[in-house]
Design an enzyme around this catalytic site. Structure first.
Site, PDB file in Angstrom:
ATOM      1  N   GLN A 189     -14.782  -3.581  -9.524  1.00 36.69           N
ATOM      2  CA  GLN A 189     -15.554  -4.328 -11.090  1.00 36.69           C
ATOM      3  C   GLN A 189     -15.631  -6.151 -10.443  1.00 36.69           C
ATOM      4  O   GLN A 189     -14.528  -6.427  -9.340  1.00 36.69           O
ATOM      5  CB  GLN A 189     -15.108  -3.864 -12.001  1.00 36.69           C
TER       6      GLN A 189
ATOM      7  N   ARG B 289      -6.021  -1.680   6.042  1.00 36.85           N
ATOM      8  CA  ARG B 289      -5.932  -0.590   5.786  1.00 36.85           C
ATOM      9  C   ARG B 289      -7.145   0.256   6.992  1.00 36.85           C
ATOM     10  O   ARG B 289      -8.062   0.094   7.338  1.00 36.85           O
ATOM     11  CB  ARG B 289      -5.857   0.860   5.256  1.00 36.85           C
TER      12      ARG B 289
ATOM     13  N   GLY C  47       0.582  -1.169  -0.245  1.00 38.30           N
ATOM     14  CA  GLY C  47      -0.679   0.127  -0.233  1.00 38.30           C
ATOM     15  C   GLY C  47       0.541   1.180   0.319  1.00 38.30           C
ATOM     16  O   GLY C  47       1.646   1.030   0.067  1.00 38.30           O
TER      17      GLY C  47
ATOM     18  N   HIS D 204      -0.422  -4.707  13.972  1.00 35.42           N
ATOM     19  CA  HIS D 204      -0.171  -4.839  12.353  1.00 35.42           C
ATOM     20  C   HIS D 204       1.050  -5.722  12.362  1.00 35.42           C
ATOM     21  O   HIS D 204       2.438  -5.713  11.049  1.00 35.42           O
ATOM     22  CB  HIS D 204       0.081  -3.668  12.173  1.00 35.42           C
ATOM     23  N   ILE D 205       0.843  -7.278  12.189  1.00 37.17           N
ATOM     24  CA  ILE D 205       1.901  -8.197  11.912  1.00 37.17           C
ATOM     25  C   ILE D 205       1.240  -8.927  10.465  1.00 37.17           C
ATOM     26  O   ILE D 205       1.784 -10.003  10.847  1.00 37.17           O
ATOM     27  CB  ILE D 205       1.667  -8.907  13.034  1.00 37.17           C
ATOM     28  N   GLY D 206       0.265  -8.184   9.956  1.00 37.17           N
ATOM     29  CA  GLY D 206      -0.352  -8.431   8.669  1.00 37.17           C
ATOM     30  C   GLY D 206       1.501  -9.798   7.624  1.00 37.17           C
ATOM     31  O   GLY D 206       1.225 -11.104   7.742  1.00 37.17           O
ATOM     32  N   SER D 207       2.593  -8.792   7.761  1.00 42.27           N
ATOM     33  CA  SER D 207       3.281  -9.502   6.269  1.00 42.27           C
ATOM     34  C   SER D 207       4.738  -9.519   7.820  1.00 42.27           C
ATOM     35  O   SER D 207       5.417 -10.142   7.283  1.00 42.27           O
ATOM     36  CB  SER D 207       3.753  -8.683   5.714  1.00 42.27           C
TER      37      SER D 207
ATOM     38  N   ILE E 216      -4.466 -10.709  -2.079  1.00 41.50           N
ATOM     39  CA  ILE E 216      -4.394 -11.447  -0.960  1.00 41.50           C
ATOM     40  C   ILE E 216      -6.089 -11.302  -0.657  1.00 41.50           C
ATOM     41  O   ILE E 216      -6.558 -12.778  -0.517  1.00 41.50           O
ATOM     42  CB  ILE E 216      -4.881  -9.738   0.056  1.00 41.50           C
TER      43      ILE E 216
ATOM     44  N   ASP F 202      -6.047  -6.264  12.117  1.00 40.23           N
ATOM     45  CA  ASP F 202      -4.919  -6.180  12.315  1.00 40.23           C
ATOM     46  C   ASP F 202      -4.174  -4.482  11.718  1.00 40.23           C
ATOM     47  O   ASP F 202      -2.616  -4.572  12.558  1.00 40.23           O
ATOM     48  CB  ASP F 202      -3.874  -7.004  11.311  1.00 40.23           C
TER      49      ASP F 202
END
Length: 328
Positions: free
Chosen positions: A186, A245, A83, A293-296, A164, A269
């Site tokens: 879309q 986000r 992002g 915020h441990i997503g990655s 994702i 997260d």
């Protein structure tokens, strides 16, 4: 005597393997903020005034002030994230001559894993279970307390069927999900077909889904889209998961929805701000699970992201095509 090498400034310490690579670079002069706390605004403004390339992270606000402070030698901004809502792309485009790199693809699996983790934690009421253990175990095994829910026979709603979103849906299917719906700007038939996913309006997705996973980017269209009206349309038994986000959710409206039982649980997260204060009502709410915020946040993914960001920065400094470039 100062070096005549181009300056690459990095706003944060990188994971071990990428950090080793960074420190071994010989074709640029590496300058880096390695403090325990985030780089200050003053330090960031000073850094861009002399840097030829900037490697930043999503908590660095690259706005008009920063872009205007950049010296004429700055050729590339490379963010260690997929992002880039923290970068004012309009100001960057107006300035001209500065490329923007990002890190798509490499964090898909880790973020999808985290999305599923949060979904399971919410469904099985793991927050309450951990608190029970911390408080001494409660009254022991019970057939009637601490009961969660399963995904067997349920409908999954994916908001944003990108990489994702697809990876999340594929991971959740084996848990017994029988229907997948998705919304977005879309239809994405090429991605939906292997999942047998059906394109619906955002409003219908809210009404039909037992589990809603937010996997879309933050932009003008999605900012605050999960508001009081959205929560009122959802099932009272629904679970909401957000690994995209924080600003996609109106947090005041989310708190109200949880307090009034409009939805069953929220698992986040990402929040506004990050980190969310420990005494924030959402952090203390029994039906809201929050991760920092441990997503990655795996060794493999964070190193891959950092290496891609270095590749983008070096290419930009040398006037070459970036490996992963945002079209401004």
């Amino acid at each position: 005597m100062s070096s005549k090498l181009p300056v690459l400034f990095v706003t944060s310490k990188l994971p071990a393997l990428a950090q080793q690579r960074l420190e071994a670079l010989t074709d640029v002069e590496v300058r880096q903020h390695t403090g325990a706390h985030a780089i200050s605004r003053t330090q960031l403004l000073e850094a861009v005034s002399v840097a030829d390339g900037l490697v930043c992270i999503l908590s660095d606000k690259i706005d008009t002030e920063v872009i205007q402070a950049a010296g004429p030698q700055l050729r590339v901004i490379s963010t260690v994230s997929v992002g880039y809502d923290h970068v004012d792309v309009g100001a960057l485009s107006r300035r001209g001559g500065i490329s923007l790199g990002y890190t798509p693809n490499v964090l898909t699996d880790a973020t999808a894993d985290t999305t599923v983790l949060l979904a399971l934690m919410a469904a099985r009421r793991v927050k309450q279970a951990l608190q029970t253990v911390a408080n001494g175990g409660g009254g022991g095994f019970s057939l009637s307390t601490g009961l969660g829910s399963q995904f067997t026979g349920k409908t999954l709603g994916i908001v944003g069927l990108g990489r994702i979103g697809c990876a999340t849906a594929a991971r959740l299917l084996p848990f017994g999900i029988t229907r997948i719906v998705y919304s977005g700007s879309q239809p994405r038939d090429d991605r939906a077909r292997p999942l047998n996913a059906h394109y619906v309006s955002f409003e219908d997705l809210l009404k039909e889904s037992d589990l809603v996973c937010i996997c879309c980017p933050l932009n003008e269209r999605t900012a605050g889209i999960f508001n009081r009206q959205a929560f009122a349309a959802m099932k009272s038994t629904a679970i909401l998961v957000n690994t995209a986000r924080g600003a996609i959710i109106n947090q005041d409206d989310l708190l109200e929805a949880l307090d009034n039982g409009l939805i069953a649980h929220a698992a986040l997260d990402v929040t506004v701000p990050e980190p969310l204060p420990g005494d924030h009502p959402l952090a203390r709410h029994p039906n809201c699970t929050i991760l920092p915020h441990i997503g990655s946040a795996t060794e493999e993914t964070r190193n891959a992201m950092s290496n891609l960001a270095i590749d983008n920065a070096l290419a930009g400094i040398k006037g070459q095509e970036l490996v992963a470039k945002v079209d401004l």
